[in-house]
Design a protein around this motif. Structure first.
Motif, short mmCIF file in Angstrom:
data_model
loop_
_atom_site.label_atom_id
_atom_site.label_comp_id
_atom_site.label_asym_id
_atom_site.label_seq_id
_atom_site.Cartn_x
_atom_site.Cartn_y
_atom_site.Cartn_z
N GLU A 322 0.87 -1.16 0.00
CA GLU A 322 0.00 0.00 0.00
C GLU A 322 0.91 1.22 0.00
N VAL A 323 0.98 1.93 -1.13
CA VAL A 323 1.84 3.10 -1.25
C VAL A 323 1.03 4.32 -0.84
N VAL A 324 1.45 4.99 0.24
CA VAL A 324 0.61 6.04 0.82
C VAL A 324 1.12 7.45 0.57
N GLY A 325 2.33 7.63 0.09
CA GLY A 325 2.85 8.97 -0.13
C GLY A 325 4.26 9.11 0.38
N GLY A 326 4.66 10.33 0.73
CA GLY A 326 6.01 10.59 1.18
C GLY A 326 6.15 10.60 2.69
N LEU A 327 7.20 11.24 3.18
CA LEU A 327 7.50 11.25 4.61
C LEU A 327 6.36 11.84 5.44
N GLU A 328 5.61 12.76 4.87
CA GLU A 328 4.53 13.39 5.62
C GLU A 328 3.42 12.40 5.97
N LYS A 329 3.47 11.20 5.39
CA LYS A 329 2.45 10.18 5.64
C LYS A 329 2.92 9.12 6.65
N VAL A 330 4.04 9.35 7.33
CA VAL A 330 4.56 8.34 8.25
C VAL A 330 3.57 8.04 9.36
N ASP A 331 3.04 9.06 10.03
CA ASP A 331 2.09 8.82 11.12
C ASP A 331 0.88 8.04 10.62
N GLU A 332 0.39 8.41 9.44
CA GLU A 332 -0.75 7.70 8.86
C GLU A 332 -0.39 6.25 8.57
N GLY A 333 0.81 6.03 8.05
CA GLY A 333 1.25 4.67 7.75
C GLY A 333 1.39 3.82 8.99
N ILE A 334 1.94 4.40 10.07
CA ILE A 334 2.07 3.68 11.34
C ILE A 334 0.69 3.26 11.84
N ALA A 335 -0.27 4.18 11.77
CA ALA A 335 -1.62 3.88 12.23
C ALA A 335 -2.26 2.78 11.39
N MET A 336 -2.01 2.79 10.08
CA MET A 336 -2.58 1.77 9.20
C MET A 336 -2.02 0.39 9.52
N VAL A 337 -0.71 0.32 9.77
CA VAL A 337 -0.11 -0.98 10.12
C VAL A 337 -0.67 -1.48 11.44
N ASN A 338 -0.83 -0.59 12.42
CA ASN A 338 -1.39 -1.01 13.71
C ASN A 338 -2.84 -1.46 13.60
N LYS A 339 -3.52 -1.02 12.54
CA LYS A 339 -4.91 -1.44 12.32
C LYS A 339 -5.00 -2.69 11.45
N GLY A 340 -3.84 -3.19 11.01
CA GLY A 340 -3.85 -4.46 10.28
C GLY A 340 -3.49 -4.40 8.82
N VAL A 341 -3.23 -3.21 8.25
CA VAL A 341 -2.76 -3.14 6.86
C VAL A 341 -1.40 -3.81 6.79
N ARG A 342 -1.18 -4.64 5.80
CA ARG A 342 -0.06 -5.57 5.84
C ARG A 342 1.29 -4.96 5.52
N PHE A 343 1.35 -4.03 4.60
CA PHE A 343 2.65 -3.49 4.22
C PHE A 343 2.46 -2.08 3.69
N ILE A 344 3.13 -1.11 4.31
CA ILE A 344 3.05 0.27 3.89
C ILE A 344 4.39 0.69 3.29
N VAL A 345 4.34 1.36 2.13
CA VAL A 345 5.55 1.86 1.48
C VAL A 345 5.40 3.35 1.25
N LEU A 346 6.47 4.09 1.54
CA LEU A 346 6.53 5.51 1.28
C LEU A 346 7.43 5.77 0.08
N CYS A 347 7.02 6.66 -0.81
CA CYS A 347 7.86 7.08 -1.93
C CYS A 347 8.50 8.42 -1.59
N LEU A 348 9.82 8.45 -1.59
CA LEU A 348 10.52 9.66 -1.17
C LEU A 348 10.97 10.51 -2.35
N TYR A 349 10.99 9.92 -3.57
CA TYR A 349 11.35 10.68 -4.76
C TYR A 349 10.43 10.27 -5.90
#
Length: 349
Positions: A322-349
């Motif tokens: 699940e690609v969620v965006g850049g560094l500004e999405k880290v908190d959102e990604g952490i919350a998604m993993v804690n809710k059961g989303v299996r793999f979060i990826v951030l794109c930095l460039y």
């Protein structure tokens, strides 16, 4: 060269996205310009509960994240495995050295030369990073973990001593479970796995031989009907998942089947459950640099090794990221993993 990072300032707080110093690679280290960074359950649990799998305190402020994929920016002394400009995928050193420059959730991170794997042009960074975790092959094939027979490309028959053996991988649709299935199948084992019914198709595509609904009470007897099962791996490592595995091994009023169950979390995080005699729990502690894992590291991480070829050929498979965006999405990604989303990826460039 400006760096920007998701800084975890102290225990159990949100991340601050800000400019920070770019780390310098030391001897045997490589600076990588990070294009894709993964958020794994380990990162989410550390951010939420301040627990590190190595059971060591974090040095704050810090940067979490592993693995990463990107382009080699600079080389430390003595590095020969890679060159500047190469596309690579790699785990990070944050869980061992606990210094911010080793975290993956930043534009530039310092990694260990020995753990770098080439990420070829035909594999996007966002896909390569989902397949680069060392946890599944460490859990399955490490000398101090399950110590199963390692796979090869092309596949070769199991040795006589392993012929016909089965492994239960509980939580096959998780990030770690899905990759574990692909490794175990390439090695030649019969794979029994569990998920919700909506993920049966995923587990079938990964090669699982027997798939059961982890919420179905009948699963206990269905799995028991496949005994003997030689290897047990709970990739969810939750109280509920372990409870069901214990019911399989020790049915009420029945005979206990002796087994060692490999977990990804410390048993203490599950409340140190009371176990039937003959059932043991083992946390997956694994280091790519441990002397007993030298051959394992050469097999998996060398140029042209199993991980490089497995990613390129599509043999190493996992859940879609699940690609969620850049560094500004880290908190959102952490919350998604804690809710059961299996793999979060951030794109930095």
């Amino acid at each position: 060269m400006s760096n920007r990072a998701a800084i975890l300032k102290s225990e159990k707080v949100g991340f601050e996205i800000r400019d920070t110093e770019t780390g310098k690679p030391g001897k045997g280290e490589v600076l990588v310009k990070v294009h894709a960074a993964a958020i794994e359950p380990t990162d989410a649990e550390l951010a939420r509960y301040a627990i590190l799998y190595t059971v060591m305190k974090v040095k704050y402020p810090t940067v979490l994240g592993s693995p990463i994929a990107g382009i080699v920016e600079a080389l430390g002394a003595g590095v020969e495995k890679v060159k500047v400009g190469e596309r690579v995928v790699c785990g990070t050193k944050i869980r061992v050295h606990r210094k911010a420059k080793y975290g993956g959730l930043q534009r530039f991170t310092v990694v260990d030369e020995s753990e770098i794997v080439e990420a070829r042009d035909e594999v996007p960074f966002t896909k390569a990073v989902t397949l680069a975790s060392y946890t599944p092959p460490g859990a399955l094939f490490g000398a101090t973990t399950l110590n199963m027979h390692r796979p090869s490309i092309p596949a070769s028959p199991l040795p006589d001593s392993e012929q016909g053996k089965k492994i239960l991988i509980w939580g096959g649709s998780s990030a770690m479970g899905s990759i574990s299935i692909s490794y175990a199948k390439q090695a030649g084992y019969t794979v029994i796995s569990t998920s919700s019914r909506r993920n049966f198709g995923l587990l079938k595509s990964l090669g699982a031989d027997h798939i059961f609904d982890h919420d179905d009470p009948a699963t206990v007897e269905k799995v028991r009907a496949l005994f003997p099962i030689d290897y047990w791996h709970d990739t969810l490592s939750l109280f509920n998942s372990l409870e069901i595995i214990i019911k399989i091994l020790a049915p009420e009023g029945g005979t206990v089947t002796k087994a060692n169950v490999l977990l990804l979390d410390p048993p203490g995080m599950l409340g140190n459950p009371t176990l039937p005699e003959g059932v043991t729990l083992q946390m997956c502690r694994f280091s790519t640099h441990a002397p007993e894992n030298k051959e394992w590291a050469e097999w998996l991480l060398s140029r042209g090794g199993f991980l490089e070829e497995g990613i390129k050929s599509g043999i190493v498979k996992g859940v879609p990221a699940e690609v969620v965006g850049g560094l500004e999405k880290v908190d959102e990604g952490i919350a998604m993993v804690n809710k059961g989303v299996r793999f979060i990826v951030l794109c930095l460039y």
